[in-house]
Design a protein around this motif. Structure first.
Motif, PDB file in Angstrom:
ATOM      1  N   GLU A  86     -18.436   4.143  -2.685  1.00 39.86           N
ATOM      2  CA  GLU A  86     -17.338   3.349  -3.254  1.00 39.86           C
ATOM      3  C   GLU A  86     -17.723   2.749  -4.595  1.00 39.86           C
ATOM      4  O   GLU A  86     -18.891   2.421  -4.827  1.00 39.86           O
ATOM      5  CB  GLU A  86     -16.988   2.186  -2.314  1.00 39.86           C
TER       6      GLU A  86
ATOM      7  N   VAL B 211      -7.123  -3.698   6.984  1.00 39.37           N
ATOM      8  CA  VAL B 211      -7.559  -2.299   7.015  1.00 39.37           C
ATOM      9  C   VAL B 211      -8.528  -2.066   8.169  1.00 39.37           C
ATOM     10  O   VAL B 211      -9.480  -2.821   8.336  1.00 39.37           O
ATOM     11  CB  VAL B 211      -8.259  -1.927   5.682  1.00 39.37           C
TER      12      VAL B 211
ATOM     13  N   VAL C 170     -10.969   0.940   9.471  1.00 34.65           N
ATOM     14  CA  VAL C 170     -11.542   2.286   9.341  1.00 34.65           C
ATOM     15  C   VAL C 170     -11.955   2.670  10.754  1.00 34.65           C
ATOM     16  O   VAL C 170     -12.963   2.202  11.273  1.00 34.65           O
ATOM     17  CB  VAL C 170     -12.753   2.273   8.383  1.00 34.65           C
TER      18      VAL C 170
ATOM     19  N   ASN D  98     -15.864  -6.420   7.938  1.00 35.00           N
ATOM     20  CA  ASN D  98     -15.544  -6.487   6.512  1.00 35.00           C
ATOM     21  C   ASN D  98     -15.335  -7.933   6.074  1.00 35.00           C
ATOM     22  O   ASN D  98     -14.866  -8.768   6.847  1.00 35.00           O
ATOM     23  CB  ASN D  98     -14.260  -5.703   6.229  1.00 35.00           C
TER      24      ASN D  98
ATOM     25  N   LYS E  36       0.834  -1.197   0.000  1.00 34.77           N
ATOM     26  CA  LYS E  36       0.000   0.000   0.000  1.00 34.77           C
ATOM     27  C   LYS E  36       0.871   1.249   0.000  1.00 34.77           C
ATOM     28  O   LYS E  36       0.535   2.256  -0.617  1.00 34.77           O
ATOM     29  CB  LYS E  36      -0.944  -0.019   1.193  1.00 34.77           C
TER      30      LYS E  36
ATOM     31  N   GLU F 126      -3.918   6.765   6.966  1.00 38.54           N
ATOM     32  CA  GLU F 126      -4.494   7.481   5.823  1.00 38.54           C
ATOM     33  C   GLU F 126      -5.730   8.264   6.243  1.00 38.54           C
ATOM     34  O   GLU F 126      -6.504   7.810   7.090  1.00 38.54           O
ATOM     35  CB  GLU F 126      -4.878   6.405   4.803  1.00 38.54           C
ATOM     36  N   ALA F 127      -5.962   9.402   5.607  1.00 41.54           N
ATOM     37  CA  ALA F 127      -7.162  10.204   5.885  1.00 41.54           C
ATOM     38  C   ALA F 127      -8.412   9.425   5.499  1.00 41.54           C
ATOM     39  O   ALA F 127      -8.410   8.670   4.528  1.00 41.54           O
ATOM     40  CB  ALA F 127      -7.096  11.510   5.103  1.00 41.54           C
ATOM     41  N   TYR F 128      -9.453   9.615   6.269  1.00 41.66           N
ATOM     42  CA  TYR F 128     -10.745   8.973   5.995  1.00 41.66           C
ATOM     43  C   TYR F 128     -11.407   9.707   4.829  1.00 41.66           C
ATOM     44  O   TYR F 128     -11.480  10.937   4.804  1.00 41.66           O
ATOM     45  CB  TYR F 128     -11.603   9.077   7.258  1.00 41.66           C
ATOM     46  N   LEU F 129     -11.863   8.921   3.847  1.00 46.07           N
ATOM     47  CA  LEU F 129     -12.547   9.507   2.684  1.00 46.07           C
ATOM     48  C   LEU F 129     -14.039   9.220   2.800  1.00 46.07           C
ATOM     49  O   LEU F 129     -14.435   8.081   3.042  1.00 46.07           O
ATOM     50  CB  LEU F 129     -12.020   8.888   1.383  1.00 46.07           C
TER      51      LEU F 129
ATOM     52  N   LYS G 265     -19.000  -4.846   1.079  1.00 49.83           N
ATOM     53  CA  LYS G 265     -17.888  -5.425   1.854  1.00 49.83           C
ATOM     54  C   LYS G 265     -18.326  -5.960   3.212  1.00 49.83           C
ATOM     55  O   LYS G 265     -17.767  -6.925   3.705  1.00 49.83           O
ATOM     56  CB  LYS G 265     -16.811  -4.345   2.084  1.00 49.83           C
TER      57      LYS G 265
ATOM     58  N   ILE H 294      -8.719   4.591  -3.360  1.00 50.33           N
ATOM     59  CA  ILE H 294      -8.560   3.927  -2.054  1.00 50.33           C
ATOM     60  C   ILE H 294      -7.409   2.943  -2.152  1.00 50.33           C
ATOM     61  O   ILE H 294      -6.539   2.886  -1.298  1.00 50.33           O
ATOM     62  CB  ILE H 294      -9.842   3.183  -1.639  1.00 50.33           C
ATOM     63  N   GLU H 295      -7.427   2.129  -3.201  1.00 46.62           N
ATOM     64  CA  GLU H 295      -6.361   1.138  -3.352  1.00 46.62           C
ATOM     65  C   GLU H 295      -6.389   0.596  -4.772  1.00 46.62           C
ATOM     66  O   GLU H 295      -7.390   0.712  -5.477  1.00 46.62           O
ATOM     67  CB  GLU H 295      -6.566  -0.028  -2.385  1.00 46.62           C
TER      68      GLU H 295
ATOM     69  N   LYS I  49      -3.764   0.938   7.909  1.00 46.56           N
ATOM     70  CA  LYS I  49      -3.616  -0.177   6.967  1.00 46.56           C
ATOM     71  C   LYS I  49      -2.274  -0.880   7.137  1.00 46.56           C
ATOM     72  O   LYS I  49      -1.226  -0.220   7.111  1.00 46.56           O
ATOM     73  CB  LYS I  49      -3.693   0.330   5.517  1.00 46.56           C
TER      74      LYS I  49
ATOM     75  N   MET J 227     -13.186   5.915  -4.113  1.00 46.48           N
ATOM     76  CA  MET J 227     -14.218   6.589  -3.325  1.00 46.48           C
ATOM     77  C   MET J 227     -14.628   7.799  -4.164  1.00 46.48           C
ATOM     78  O   MET J 227     -13.782   8.613  -4.533  1.00 46.48           O
ATOM     79  CB  MET J 227     -13.674   7.032  -1.964  1.00 46.48           C
TER      80      MET J 227
ATOM     81  N   VAL K 170      -7.838   6.056   8.974  1.00 41.43           N
ATOM     82  CA  VAL K 170      -7.760   4.678   8.477  1.00 41.43           C
ATOM     83  C   VAL K 170      -6.342   4.137   8.685  1.00 41.43           C
ATOM     84  O   VAL K 170      -5.364   4.814   8.350  1.00 41.43           O
ATOM     85  CB  VAL K 170      -8.170   4.613   6.991  1.00 41.43           C
TER      86      VAL K 170
HETATM   87  P1  AMP Z   1      -8.918  -1.828   1.149  1.00 42.17           P
HETATM   88  O1  AMP Z   1      -8.480  -3.200   1.585  1.00 42.17           O
HETATM   89  O2  AMP Z   1      -7.833  -0.799   1.068  1.00 42.17           O
HETATM   90  O3  AMP Z   1      -9.860  -1.885  -0.026  1.00 42.17           O
HETATM   91  O4  AMP Z   1      -9.912  -1.319   2.288  1.00 42.17           O
HETATM   92  C1  AMP Z   1     -11.031  -2.063   2.667  1.00 42.17           C
HETATM   93  C2  AMP Z   1     -12.202  -1.140   2.820  1.00 42.17           C
HETATM   94  O5  AMP Z   1     -11.923  -0.162   3.819  1.00 42.17           O
HETATM   95  C3  AMP Z   1     -12.510  -0.332   1.573  1.00 42.17           C
HETATM   96  O6  AMP Z   1     -13.288  -1.029   0.673  1.00 42.17           O
HETATM   97  C4  AMP Z   1     -13.232   0.849   2.171  1.00 42.17           C
HETATM   98  O7  AMP Z   1     -14.590   0.506   2.456  1.00 42.17           O
HETATM   99  C5  AMP Z   1     -12.530   1.072   3.473  1.00 42.17           C
HETATM  100  N1  AMP Z   1     -11.486   2.108   3.320  1.00 42.17           N
HETATM  101  C6  AMP Z   1     -10.193   1.920   2.972  1.00 42.17           C
HETATM  102  N2  AMP Z   1      -9.525   3.098   2.932  1.00 42.17           N
HETATM  103  C7  AMP Z   1     -10.425   4.049   3.266  1.00 42.17           C
HETATM  104  C8  AMP Z   1     -10.361   5.475   3.412  1.00 42.17           C
HETATM  105  N3  AMP Z   1      -9.227   6.154   3.231  1.00 42.17           N
HETATM  106  N4  AMP Z   1     -11.488   6.126   3.781  1.00 42.17           N
HETATM  107  C9  AMP Z   1     -12.648   5.445   4.005  1.00 42.17           C
HETATM  108  N5  AMP Z   1     -12.769   4.118   3.880  1.00 42.17           N
HETATM  109  C10 AMP Z   1     -11.683   3.414   3.522  1.00 42.17           C
END
Ligand code: AMP
Ligand code: GLY
Length: 423
Positions: A191, A153, A155, A223, A103, A184-187, A213, A281-282, A143, A272, A141
């Protein structure tokens, strides 16, 4: 073409089903596979963590093309070994798979090319990470940097949750994957999953989907790998697709090529859609599961032709055509998932299929001829409809024909889009 497909989930069943429809296909093998994949391909028992065993099989069986479904073998370098052995592969090199494997690597690409994403910092010990969290405040967030099977991850809606998540990562909960942490900042927004086929330089947009999810109705509970999906994602309007391509995907692909690690395969952007527009996000370096299942239902074009074009640098002349309908899939999982669950529970009946209904297998096996559930996510009941509401109705009608006592599902797959349709 003689093809080997790597993987054993619902995603790979959907890929096998679609590859098997190609006029270019002369033989399809799959490893490890599952009983659904076994209806489309000859299953072979190979250790997919042993690159030389896979290469040896390809040589013996004159395989022309390997399609890799999951991320772990890509991050471990399977595509590099096969390519060095002269075999065409759909899937990136280990170096390019770092887009999913780290990441922090992806965040640094975002910073370098000004790609919209949450502000972040990388840490290798707990104290500075905690100090940063206290300075930024919640929600925030946390990770684990590496591959953690979708569980790395948190949140965090409160500071306590964030601080606990940092301790958990550095205390080894995710093994080596948690040795580095990204904060990481919350977005805030809606999605979407967005897919592109890439051949190193050319990028072909390859559809959108929305996943669910959380394990429970109303997006509650822990999740999971994904409890259901539909395609297309209404939030991905033509303008959002155009901005995503220009602001996120194209700079990434150009940046990877410039760095000497061109990306080939499918690039899956988890987005997002915020008030400002699309933010990353990723990245994942493989198809989404269960997003792939709904994409394959809608794809009209020859999948084998497209994946081979991505693998051989000839995507510039390729086109992807889609059915106009919506596809929606509901995941049936073993009771207890994503926690612990009983294995080998019998699945006594599956619903009838037709051109608009399909059941993809994920964690299933055959025990003396009896279909049993062996995994967390087990079946993907998939249907088409003119609207999300119609596709949802058809999918649940089919799902109610499944006889499996130990299974459960969410009952609200598609809710966001259905609310939009009502408006
Ligand atoms: P990821 O494994 O990075 O996809 O993260 C799993 C889930 O966490 C994502 O599908 C989002 O729902 C949530 N998530 C990850 N990063 C953020 C972020 N910066 N802000 C808000 N939700 C996030
Ligand atoms: N369904 C989300 C993923 O495959 O990562």
């Amino acid at each position: 073409m003689r093809v080997l497909l790597i993987g054993s989930g619902g995603r790979e069943h959907a890929l096998a089903w679609k590859l098997a429809q190609s006029p270019l296909l002369s033989a399809l093998y799959a490893t490890p596979g599952n009983p659904g994949i076994g209806e489309e391909a000859t299953l072979v028992d190979l250790d997919i963590t042993d690159d030389s065993a896979v290469l040896g099989f390809c040589r013996r069986e004159s395989i022309d093309f390997v399609v890799v479904g999951p991320e772990a073998p890509l991050v471990a370098g399977l595509a590099d070994t096969l390519r060095a052995g002269g075999i065409a592969v759909f899937g990136p090199s280990a170096a390019a798979a770092q887009l999913e494997g780290s990441k922090g690597f992806t965040k640094d690409i975002c910073a370098k090319y000004n790609i919209p994403t949450g502000a972040y910092q990388r840490f290798t010990s707990a104290e500075p990470a905690k100090a940063y969290v206290l300075e930024q405040g919640a929600p925030i967030v946390i990770k684990a940097d590496g591959l953690a099977a979708g569980k790395g991850v948190t949140v965090a809606m409160t500071l306590d949750e964030a601080l606990d998540a940092i301790d958990s990562c550095f205390s080894g909960t995710f093994g080596a994957a948690g040795a580095e942490v990204v904060v990481e900042a919350y977005l805030d927004g809606e999605e979407a999953s967005f897919f592109c086929l890439c051949d190193g330089k050319t990028v072909l947009p390859f559809g959108s989907a929305q996943d669910h999810k959380r394990v429970g109705d109303g997006d509650t509970g822990p999740n999971t790998g994904g409890m259901g999906a539909y395609s297309p994602a209404p939030v991905m309007t033509a303008e959002m697709v155009e901005r995503t391509m220009r602001e996120i995907i194209e700079p990434t692909i150009a940046g990877m090529a410039d760095s000497g690690h061109p990306f080939t395969g499918v690039l899956f952007a988890g987005l997002m859609i915020t008030a400002k527009g699309p933010e990353l996000i990723e990245y994942n370096v493989r198809f989404g599961d269960p997003e792939c299942q709904v994409l394959m239902m809608r794809l009209k074009s020859d999948l084998l032709l497209l994946l081979h074009a991505a693998a051989t640098g000839t995507l510039a002349s390729a086109r992807a055509e889609w059915r106009d309908e919506v596809a929606l899939t509901v995941v049936m999982a073993s009771k207890g998932y994503p926690g612990s669950y009983e294995k080998n529970t019998p699945i006594r009946k599956l619903p009838a299929e037709d051109s608009a209904t399909k059941v993809f297998h994920a964690g299933t096996a055959l025990n003396d001829g009896q279909l049993v559930a062996t995994g967390g996510r087990v079946l993907n009941v998939t249907a088409m409809g003119r609207t999300v509401s119609a596709a949802q109705k058809a999918a649940y009608a089919a799902l109610d024909g499944v006889e499996w006592d130990n299974g459960f599902c969410r009952r609200d797959i598609g809710w966001q889009a259905i609310e939009r349709e009502r408006d």
